[in-house]
Design an enzyme around this catalytic site. Structure first.
Site, PDB file in Angstrom:
ATOM      1  N   ILE A  11       0.818  -1.218   0.000  1.00  0.00           N
ATOM      2  CA  ILE A  11       0.000   0.000   0.000  1.00  0.00           C
ATOM      3  C   ILE A  11       0.853   1.270   0.000  1.00  0.00           C
ATOM      4  CG2 ILE A  11      -0.318   0.210   2.514  1.00  0.00           C
ATOM      5  CD1 ILE A  11      -3.352   0.848   1.748  1.00  0.00           C
ATOM      6  N   VAL A  33       1.090  -2.987   8.662  1.00  0.00           N
ATOM      7  CA  VAL A  33       0.910  -1.898   7.698  1.00  0.00           C
ATOM      8  C   VAL A  33       1.196  -0.542   8.348  1.00  0.00           C
ATOM      9  CG1 VAL A  33      -1.591  -1.525   8.002  1.00  0.00           C
ATOM     10  CG2 VAL A  33      -0.553  -1.131   5.789  1.00  0.00           C
ATOM     11  N   ASP A  34       0.864  -0.400   9.626  1.00  0.00           N
ATOM     12  CA  ASP A  34       1.090   0.852  10.354  1.00  0.00           C
ATOM     13  C   ASP A  34       2.579   1.218  10.346  1.00  0.00           C
ATOM     14  OD1 ASP A  34       0.607   3.083  11.974  1.00  0.00           O
ATOM     15  OD2 ASP A  34       0.297   1.919  13.791  1.00  0.00           O
ATOM     16  N   SER A 121      -7.741  -4.773  10.406  1.00  0.00           N
ATOM     17  CA  SER A 121      -7.975  -5.678  11.550  1.00  0.00           C
ATOM     18  C   SER A 121      -7.721  -7.156  11.280  1.00  0.00           C
ATOM     19  CB  SER A 121      -9.390  -5.514  12.126  1.00  0.00           C
ATOM     20  OG  SER A 121      -9.495  -4.328  12.858  1.00  0.00           O
TER      21      SER A 121
END
Length: 171
Positions: A11, A33-34, A121
């Site tokens: 992403i 991803v964070d 999530s």
């Protein structure tokens, strides 16, 4: 009505007006991803997150906030907090739906035409991937049917399992 696109990949490399970060409530970066978004986007994202935390004390589950995209190809990062999955009896489905919907509303308020979502999530928060995909697709379709600003939503799947689940729902 807007369109939905499905891609498999990273992403942080997606060219969009905004990408969505599956953040934690502290907004200070984390794993998955964070962490990847914070690393790729650079310190400007964390600086914006610190300002938000000083102003409102983080981001509650199901809510969303927006920051600069820093060094990312995207102009903005919409940070949303998905639910940690327990039994499925603690409002997890509704909280996940809220995470997607509040991200889309915030995008529209900021004149975002193209937004990319990860699979919120489904990593360390253990939301069942099939349920999460169904909630994501339905929420996005419902929003796009009734919105003038957001023109395209891109679901960016990192793994084959999520890609396959989304592909079935979208074809």
């Amino acid at each position: 009505m807007g369109t939905i696109e499905l891609v498999q990949g990273d992403i942080t490399k997606i060219k969009a007006d905004a990408i969505v970060n599956a953040a934690n409530t502290s907004l200070m970066g984390g794993g998955g991803v964070d962490g990847a978004i914070h690393r790729a986007g650079g310190p400007e994202i964390l600086e914006d997150c610190r300002k938000i935390v000083a102003r409102q004390g983080g981001c509650k589950t199901g809510q969303a906030v927006i920051t600069t995209g820093g060094k990312l190809p995207a102009k903005y990062v919409v940070h949303t907090v998905g639910p940690v999955y327990n039994s499925g009896k603690r409002g997890e489905d509704e909280l996940l739906q809220s995470a997607y919907l509040n991200s889309l509303k915030l995008a529209a308020e900021n004149d975002v035409h193209i937004i990319a979502f990860p699979n919120i999530s489904t990593g360390i928060y253990h939301f069942p991937k099939d349920r999460a995909a169904a909630i994501a697709v339905k929420t996005v379709r419902d929003f796009l049917a009734d919105n003038e600003v957001v023109e395209k939503v891109i679901f960016v799947c990192f793994d084959n399992e999520n890609y396959s689940l989304y592909n079935k729902l979208l074809t």
